[in-house]
Design a protein around this motif. Structure first.
Motif, PDB file in Angstrom:
ATOM      1  N   LEU A 104       0.823  -1.212   0.000  1.00  0.00           N
ATOM      2  CA  LEU A 104       0.000   0.000   0.000  1.00  0.00           C
ATOM      3  C   LEU A 104       0.859   1.266   0.000  1.00  0.00           C
ATOM      4  O   LEU A 104       0.498   2.268  -0.620  1.00  0.00           O
ATOM      5  CB  LEU A 104      -0.942   0.005   1.199  1.00  0.00           C
ATOM      6  CG  LEU A 104      -2.090  -0.990   1.153  1.00  0.00           C
ATOM      7  CD1 LEU A 104      -2.918  -0.900   2.432  1.00  0.00           C
ATOM      8  CD2 LEU A 104      -2.967  -0.769  -0.060  1.00  0.00           C
ATOM      9  N   VAL A 105       1.999   1.210   0.676  1.00  0.00           N
ATOM     10  CA  VAL A 105       2.916   2.355   0.671  1.00  0.00           C
ATOM     11  C   VAL A 105       3.439   2.595  -0.742  1.00  0.00           C
ATOM     12  O   VAL A 105       3.540   3.740  -1.193  1.00  0.00           O
ATOM     13  CB  VAL A 105       4.076   2.135   1.668  1.00  0.00           C
ATOM     14  CG1 VAL A 105       5.171   3.165   1.479  1.00  0.00           C
ATOM     15  CG2 VAL A 105       3.559   2.170   3.089  1.00  0.00           C
ATOM     16  N   TYR A 107       1.059   7.005  -6.638  1.00  0.00           N
ATOM     17  CA  TYR A 107      -0.031   7.965  -6.816  1.00  0.00           C
ATOM     18  C   TYR A 107       0.426   9.397  -6.534  1.00  0.00           C
ATOM     19  O   TYR A 107       0.125  10.312  -7.289  1.00  0.00           O
ATOM     20  CB  TYR A 107      -1.196   7.585  -5.895  1.00  0.00           C
ATOM     21  CG  TYR A 107      -2.363   8.528  -5.981  1.00  0.00           C
ATOM     22  CD1 TYR A 107      -3.188   8.541  -7.098  1.00  0.00           C
ATOM     23  CD2 TYR A 107      -2.636   9.413  -4.947  1.00  0.00           C
ATOM     24  CE1 TYR A 107      -4.253   9.410  -7.182  1.00  0.00           C
ATOM     25  CE2 TYR A 107      -3.697  10.286  -5.017  1.00  0.00           C
ATOM     26  CZ  TYR A 107      -4.510  10.282  -6.135  1.00  0.00           C
ATOM     27  OH  TYR A 107      -5.557  11.146  -6.212  1.00  0.00           O
ATOM     28  N   ARG A 108       1.164   9.592  -5.440  1.00  0.00           N
ATOM     29  CA  ARG A 108       1.560  10.951  -5.043  1.00  0.00           C
ATOM     30  C   ARG A 108       2.768  11.484  -5.799  1.00  0.00           C
ATOM     31  O   ARG A 108       2.811  12.655  -6.153  1.00  0.00           O
ATOM     32  CB  ARG A 108       1.868  10.994  -3.551  1.00  0.00           C
ATOM     33  CG  ARG A 108       0.655  10.886  -2.695  1.00  0.00           C
ATOM     34  CD  ARG A 108       1.024  11.064  -1.251  1.00  0.00           C
ATOM     35  NE  ARG A 108      -0.148  10.877  -0.415  1.00  0.00           N
ATOM     36  CZ  ARG A 108      -0.223  11.312   0.814  1.00  0.00           C
ATOM     37  NH1 ARG A 108       0.790  11.952   1.352  1.00  0.00           N
ATOM     38  NH2 ARG A 108      -1.307  11.105   1.519  1.00  0.00           N
ATOM     39  N   GLU A 109       3.771  10.630  -5.983  1.00  0.00           N
ATOM     40  CA  GLU A 109       5.033  11.096  -6.552  1.00  0.00           C
ATOM     41  C   GLU A 109       5.206  10.738  -8.024  1.00  0.00           C
ATOM     42  O   GLU A 109       6.004  11.344  -8.715  1.00  0.00           O
ATOM     43  CB  GLU A 109       6.214  10.528  -5.755  1.00  0.00           C
ATOM     44  CG  GLU A 109       6.182  10.843  -4.278  1.00  0.00           C
ATOM     45  CD  GLU A 109       6.371  12.310  -3.978  1.00  0.00           C
ATOM     46  OE1 GLU A 109       7.031  13.004  -4.778  1.00  0.00           O
ATOM     47  OE2 GLU A 109       5.852  12.754  -2.939  1.00  0.00           O
ATOM     48  N   LEU A 156      11.539  11.304   7.269  1.00  0.00           N
ATOM     49  CA  LEU A 156      10.859  10.040   6.996  1.00  0.00           C
ATOM     50  C   LEU A 156      10.232  10.102   5.606  1.00  0.00           C
ATOM     51  O   LEU A 156       9.506  11.038   5.285  1.00  0.00           O
ATOM     52  CB  LEU A 156       9.770   9.783   8.041  1.00  0.00           C
ATOM     53  CG  LEU A 156       9.005   8.476   7.906  1.00  0.00           C
ATOM     54  CD1 LEU A 156       9.944   7.295   8.120  1.00  0.00           C
ATOM     55  CD2 LEU A 156       7.865   8.421   8.889  1.00  0.00           C
ATOM     56  N   THR A 157      10.532   9.123   4.782  1.00  0.00           N
ATOM     57  CA  THR A 157      10.025   9.093   3.412  1.00  0.00           C
ATOM     58  C   THR A 157       9.257   7.799   3.175  1.00  0.00           C
ATOM     59  O   THR A 157       9.309   6.868   3.983  1.00  0.00           O
ATOM     60  CB  THR A 157      11.184   9.173   2.400  1.00  0.00           C
ATOM     61  OG1 THR A 157      12.040   8.048   2.589  1.00  0.00           O
ATOM     62  CG2 THR A 157      11.976  10.456   2.554  1.00  0.00           C
ATOM     63  N   HIS A 158       8.540   7.759   2.049  1.00  0.00           N
ATOM     64  CA  HIS A 158       7.828   6.542   1.672  1.00  0.00           C
ATOM     65  C   HIS A 158       8.798   5.368   1.530  1.00  0.00           C
ATOM     66  O   HIS A 158       8.472   4.240   1.886  1.00  0.00           O
ATOM     67  CB  HIS A 158       7.107   6.740   0.328  1.00  0.00           C
ATOM     68  CG  HIS A 158       5.868   7.539   0.411  1.00  0.00           C
ATOM     69  ND1 HIS A 158       5.840   8.882   0.125  1.00  0.00           N
ATOM     70  CD2 HIS A 158       4.602   7.198   0.741  1.00  0.00           C
ATOM     71  CE1 HIS A 158       4.613   9.326   0.263  1.00  0.00           C
ATOM     72  NE2 HIS A 158       3.832   8.329   0.639  1.00  0.00           N
ATOM     73  N   GLU A 159       9.971   5.645   1.010  1.00  0.00           N
ATOM     74  CA  GLU A 159      10.954   4.583   0.794  1.00  0.00           C
ATOM     75  C   GLU A 159      11.412   3.967   2.110  1.00  0.00           C
ATOM     76  O   GLU A 159      11.553   2.749   2.219  1.00  0.00           O
ATOM     77  CB  GLU A 159      12.160   5.125   0.021  1.00  0.00           C
ATOM     78  CG  GLU A 159      11.886   5.384  -1.442  1.00  0.00           C
ATOM     79  CD  GLU A 159      11.134   6.677  -1.709  1.00  0.00           C
ATOM     80  OE1 GLU A 159      10.711   6.880  -2.853  1.00  0.00           O
ATOM     81  OE2 GLU A 159      10.953   7.481  -0.787  1.00  0.00           O
TER      82      GLU A 159
END
Length: 71
Positions: free
Chosen positions: A22-23, A29-31, A45-48
């Motif tokens: 999901l991340v 979707y966002r980036e 803190l990043t999605h990665e």
């Protein structure tokens, strides 16, 4: 929550792996891209980083459960 997972026969590792997927969907979707390795080395803190933590946590708990460890 563990009791509910046990009743539904869902392992905690699968929950972690699903959350990491999901991340990645949110990142796309966002980036507009799935994974940028350079974002692992920034201070915030990043999605990665979140994906990496969830994915490794899921792999660890799945491996632990498969080898007879207590979850």
């Amino acid at each position: 929550m563990r009791k509910w997972l046990k009743e539904k026969n869902i392992s905690l590792g699968l929950v972690f792996l699903f959350a990491s997927a999901l991340v990645l969907v949110d990142e796309l979707y966002r980036e507009g891209y799935l994974f940028d390795f350079s974002d692992l080395f920034v201070f915030r803190l990043t999605h990665e980083k979140l994906f990496t933590l969830l994915f490794l946590g899921g792999l660890y708990t799945q491996f632990k459960n498969r080898n007879g460890g207590k979850s």
